[in-house]
Design an enzyme around this catalytic site. Structure first.
Site, short mmCIF file in Angstrom:
data_model
loop_
_atom_site.label_atom_id
_atom_site.label_comp_id
_atom_site.label_asym_id
_atom_site.label_seq_id
_atom_site.Cartn_x
_atom_site.Cartn_y
_atom_site.Cartn_z
N PHE A 142 35.99 38.61 44.39
CA PHE A 142 37.01 39.63 44.12
C PHE A 142 36.71 40.26 42.78
O PHE A 142 36.74 39.59 41.74
CB PHE A 142 38.44 39.07 44.12
CG PHE A 142 39.44 40.16 43.90
CD1 PHE A 142 39.88 40.93 44.97
CD2 PHE A 142 39.88 40.49 42.63
CE1 PHE A 142 40.77 42.00 44.78
CE2 PHE A 142 40.76 41.57 42.42
CZ PHE A 142 41.21 42.31 43.50
N ASP A 227 32.22 37.98 35.61
CA ASP A 227 33.53 38.62 35.68
C ASP A 227 34.57 37.58 35.25
O ASP A 227 34.96 36.72 36.02
CB ASP A 227 33.80 39.12 37.10
CG ASP A 227 35.17 39.79 37.22
OD1 ASP A 227 36.00 39.63 36.31
OD2 ASP A 227 35.40 40.46 38.25
N LYS A 256 42.91 42.14 32.09
CA LYS A 256 44.16 41.39 32.26
C LYS A 256 44.77 40.93 30.93
O LYS A 256 45.40 41.71 30.26
CB LYS A 256 43.93 40.26 33.25
CG LYS A 256 43.67 40.81 34.67
CD LYS A 256 43.87 39.83 35.78
CE LYS A 256 43.93 40.56 37.11
NZ LYS A 256 42.86 40.24 38.03
C1 LIG Z 1 42.15 41.29 38.76
C2 LIG Z 1 40.68 41.17 38.80
C3 LIG Z 1 39.85 42.32 38.77
C4 LIG Z 1 40.40 43.73 38.82
O1 LIG Z 1 41.25 44.05 37.78
P1 LIG Z 1 42.25 45.30 37.91
O2 LIG Z 1 42.84 45.43 36.54
O3 LIG Z 1 43.26 44.95 38.95
O4 LIG Z 1 41.42 46.47 38.30
C5 LIG Z 1 38.49 42.13 38.76
N1 LIG Z 1 37.96 40.90 38.78
C6 LIG Z 1 38.71 39.78 38.81
C7 LIG Z 1 38.06 38.45 38.82
C8 LIG Z 1 40.10 39.88 38.85
O5 LIG Z 1 40.85 38.78 38.93
#
Ligand SMILES: *Cc1c(COP(=O)(O)O)cnc(C)c1O
Length: 403
Positions: A142, A227, A256
């Site tokens: 994700f 990520d 985040k």
């Molecule tokens: C939430 C998330 C994203 C995307 O972030 P957004 O601010 O919603 O675009 C990307 N990678 C990971 C691992 C995430 O948990």
């Protein structure tokens, strides 16, 4: 005049796109680990907006920074300098050891930006033939919701009906070093991977996987892009989850909790070589690096460090996991996690995790089901021992009720 919460839910349903299926609670206030609904019911937040509010809801120092900066200067665009960006760079560079930083807004934008920079690096530095660059990603990844990203998702919901998609991605199973090694070729420019797969259900890779990944990336001149948008900034009991693996990424993505939930702030952190390929005019964002975002992010980082939230995540995470593991229930098949990124798997015969999340809600805990049979638990990192113990008791009631 306050509007009845049921009317608000009805209005959302009538007017909004139905791309979410929220639990039936309308929240009006938050403080620390708690949120309240319109009737004054208090809940312990075990989702933390997918780990965006690691510092706790409405953190007073972040709020202060936001209010103060919003009265001075909020947005200049990058056509001009502002007096907050350099200070944000300095803070995050010192904390993470990064040499170069690219500020963006949402997590998905950080991912897209990294993909662009790493491809360009592949052509200009690694010498990959034009148009051939490949990035390896993992099954059940994700990384966000933009077109580029959903194109290399393996989730039928995330990608179904949205094509055609951009080429240049190769998918391998997560945690399988041999599969990763076999997927590398001369055109491989990067490996984009989550240290722990969050949305897939808190999936922790086998011991030594990332050490092997790091070695293969170095050997084949492949940029390792971690990520850490969900795992980073204290969630797993370390500043970055890569520390658990004893490795360093070439490119790290954070978002985040970089703003403590006040405002979308994300960043690509890297060595000079990868971000060095971006020249004026080749990438940008109107809001990226704006003074309000920078002031908020600086306060959010400061809170994490000064208040010992990273260490607290480690301690409280261990306590929470031990508590969950001690619950006698024939519904639970596994409890796993790292720091305060936890998951409870239920027996598929239990009828899915959502009914249990509804029962938890009635007992004052907001947690989110993921992938049908998993309850994810990720409270703000400010949680105390008493609050952990209280939460474990509620989980015990709900999970043994079903037995
Ligand atoms: C939430 C998330 C994203 C995307 O972030 P957004 O601010 O919603 O675009 C990307 N990678 C990971 C691992 C995430 O948990």
């Amino acid at each position: 005049m306050t509007i009845d919460p049921h009317d608000l839910m009805e209005m959302e349903d009538r007017l909004g796109a139905h791309n979410y299926h929220p639990l039936e609670v309308v929240l009006v206030r938050g403080e620390g680990v708690h949120v309240w609904d319109a009737d004054g019911n208090r809940y312990l937040d075990c989702l933390s907006a997918y780990s965006a509010v690691n510092q706790g809801h409405c953190h007073p120092k972040i709020r202060e920074a936001m209010i103060e900066q919003s009265a001075k200067l909020t947005l200049t665009s990058r056509a001009f300098h502002n007096d907050q960006l350099a200070l944000f760079y300095e803070d995050i560079a010192r904390l993470t050891g990064s040499h170069k930083i690219l500020p963006m807004n949402t997590g998905a934008e950080a991912v897209e930006s990294a993909v662009k920079a790493v491809r360009k690096w592949g052509y200009e530095v690694k010498g990959v033939p034009k148009g051939q660059a490949e990035i390896i990603v993992c099954r059940n990844n994700f990384h966000g919701r933009t077109m580029g990203i959903v194109g290399f998702s393996t989730d039928p919901d995330a990608r179904g009906g949205f094509g055609p998609f951009a080429p240049g991605f190769r998918v391998v199973p997560f945690g399988d070093l041999a599969a990763f090694a076999a997927a590398i070729n001369e055109s491989t420019v990067g490996f984009l991977v989550e240290p722990i797969q969050g949305e897939a259900g808190v999936i922790i890779p086998p011991e030594g996987y990332f050490k092997g990944v790091r070695e293969l990336c170095t050997e084949h001149n492949v940029t390792l892009i971690l990520d850490e948008i969900q795992t980073g900034l204290g969630r797993t009991g370390k500043l970055l989850a890569e520390e658990h693996e004893g490795i360093e990424a070439d490119v790290t993505l954070v978002g985040k909790a970089l703003s403590g939930g006040f405002y979308p702030v994300s960043a690509v952190l890297s060595n000079s070589e990868v971000l060095g390929v971006l020249q004026p005019g080749q990438h940008g964002s109107t809001f990226g690096g704006n003074p309000l975002a920078c002031a908020v992010a600086r306060a959010a980082l400061k809170a994490l460090v000064e208040e010992g939230l990273i260490e607290n995540a480690e301690k409280m995470g261990a306590r929470f996991m031990e508590g969950l593991r001690s619950i006698r229930s024939n519904l639970v098949t596994e409890v796993r996690g790292r720091g305060l990124m936890l998951a409870v798997d239920l027996d598929p015969a239990a009828g899915g995790a959502r009914p249990y999340c509804l029962k938890l809600k009635d007992k004052g805990i907001l947690a989110k089901d993921t992938h049908t049979d998993t309850i994810r638990i990720a409270p703000p990192l400010v949680i105390t021992e008493d609050q952990v113990d209280w939460a474990v008791e509620r989980f015990a009631e709900v999970l043994s009720e079903g037995a």
